[in-house]
Write a protein that holds these residues in place. Structure first.
Motif, mmCIF file in Angstrom:
data_model
loop_
_atom_site.group_PDB
_atom_site.id
_atom_site.type_symbol
_atom_site.label_atom_id
_atom_site.label_comp_id
_atom_site.label_asym_id
_atom_site.label_seq_id
_atom_site.Cartn_x
_atom_site.Cartn_y
_atom_site.Cartn_z
ATOM 1 N N ASN A 89 4.090 3.206 -5.403
ATOM 2 C CA ASN A 89 2.708 3.536 -5.772
ATOM 3 C C ASN A 89 2.008 2.405 -6.517
ATOM 4 O O ASN A 89 0.784 2.300 -6.456
ATOM 5 C CB ASN A 89 2.665 4.836 -6.593
ATOM 6 C CG ASN A 89 3.691 4.899 -7.700
ATOM 7 O OD1 ASN A 89 4.895 4.795 -7.447
ATOM 8 N ND2 ASN A 89 3.252 5.042 -8.926
ATOM 9 N N GLY B 24 2.555 -1.210 -3.663
ATOM 10 C CA GLY B 24 1.632 -1.271 -2.522
ATOM 11 C C GLY B 24 0.267 -1.761 -2.974
ATOM 12 O O GLY B 24 -0.344 -2.626 -2.322
ATOM 13 N N ASN C 155 3.341 3.348 1.385
ATOM 14 C CA ASN C 155 2.850 2.106 0.770
ATOM 15 C C ASN C 155 3.387 0.859 1.461
ATOM 16 O O ASN C 155 3.827 -0.087 0.791
ATOM 17 C CB ASN C 155 3.197 2.111 -0.735
ATOM 18 C CG ASN C 155 2.377 3.140 -1.483
ATOM 19 O OD1 ASN C 155 1.145 3.027 -1.537
ATOM 20 N ND2 ASN C 155 3.025 4.144 -2.040
#
Ligand SMILES: C[S@@+](CC[C@H](N)C(=O)[O-])C[C@H]1O[C@@H](n2cnc3c(N)ncnc32)[C@H](O)[C@@H]1O
Length: 211
Positions: free
Chosen positions: A62, A65, A94
């Motif tokens: 999270n 990416g 991601n």
């Protein structure tokens, strides 16, 4: 394996982590949104288009990416985590042209000294069994002139802090003294050490001096 480690290896938790758990739990703990954390991570790490970035204990990617979207040219972001389910989710949610994921242990990073221009570890050192070993590994793989940034727990004397320490401790989460990471960074020769506290988390960043 304690409750926290079992949870991180659960595919259902990996699925909901970025969508629900991270935004809600971290907002409750710090008053900050994931958008603010991502934006500050890129700023604090002083990313340049060609930066080589390592995100330690990246979960479902999270932060990794997002950081990779700030890169161009030879820039590349690597996320490392020991949880297979988290990494599978990272590849689904991601992925991108400048990001890759590796399974490994934060306490033995599989990279040569000085490989990365930016190294970060957010919301994870309190889960890692030997957090100072992991922090030293992060410093080892940081290139001269590179930036390091972490967020982790700190001892909080409010009732909310006391309750969280109790509940978190039962689940296997560790709480650090406020000086632990600034002191470690200073002893390791890092400079520009900055610390901010937001609710139950401390955010610490520093620079490895250029040779
Ligand atoms: C709460 S998630 C953090 C994800 C992301 N960094 C963030 O800021 O939201 C913590 C992650 O730490 C990972 N982790 C815990 N111990 C680890 C270790 N020794 N080596 C690598 N990853 C580890 C877990 O698998 C989990 O994915």
């Amino acid at each position: 394996m304690n409750l926290a480690r079992r949870t991180m290896n659960n595919p259902a938790f990996a699925l909901v982590y970025e969508r629900a758990w991270r935004p809600a739990a971290f907002f409750l703990a710090t008053g900050r949104t994931m958008r603010a954390d991502r934006h500050d991570a890129a700023r604090t790490l002083r990313l340049r288009p060609g930066s080589r970035v390592l995100d330690v204990a990246c979960g479902p990617g999270n932060i990794t990416g997002y950081l990779s979207t700030r890169l161009a040219g030879d820039g590349y972001a690597v996320g490392i985590d020991f949880s297979g389910p988290m990494l599978r989710q990272a590849r689904v949610d991601n992925s991108g042209p400048r990001v890759g994921y590796v399974r490994g242990d934060a306490r033995r990073l599989p990279f040569a000294d000085g490989t990365f221009d930016a190294v970060c570890c957010f919301g994870a050192l309190y889960l890692i069994p030997d957090p100072l070993v992991a922090a030293r590994e992060m410093i080892r793989v940081l290139a001269p002139g590179g930036r390091i940034a972490i967020s982790t727990s700190h001892r909080d004397d409010t009732w909310f802090g006391a309750v969280s320490t109790l509940v978190g401790g039962a689940g296997g989460l560790r709480v650090f003294d406020i000086d632990t990471f600034p002191d470690l960074f200073e002893r390791s020769g890092l400079t520009e050490i900055r610390q901010e506290v937001h609710g139950l988390l401390q955010y610490v960043s520093a620079t490895r001096p250029a040779r």
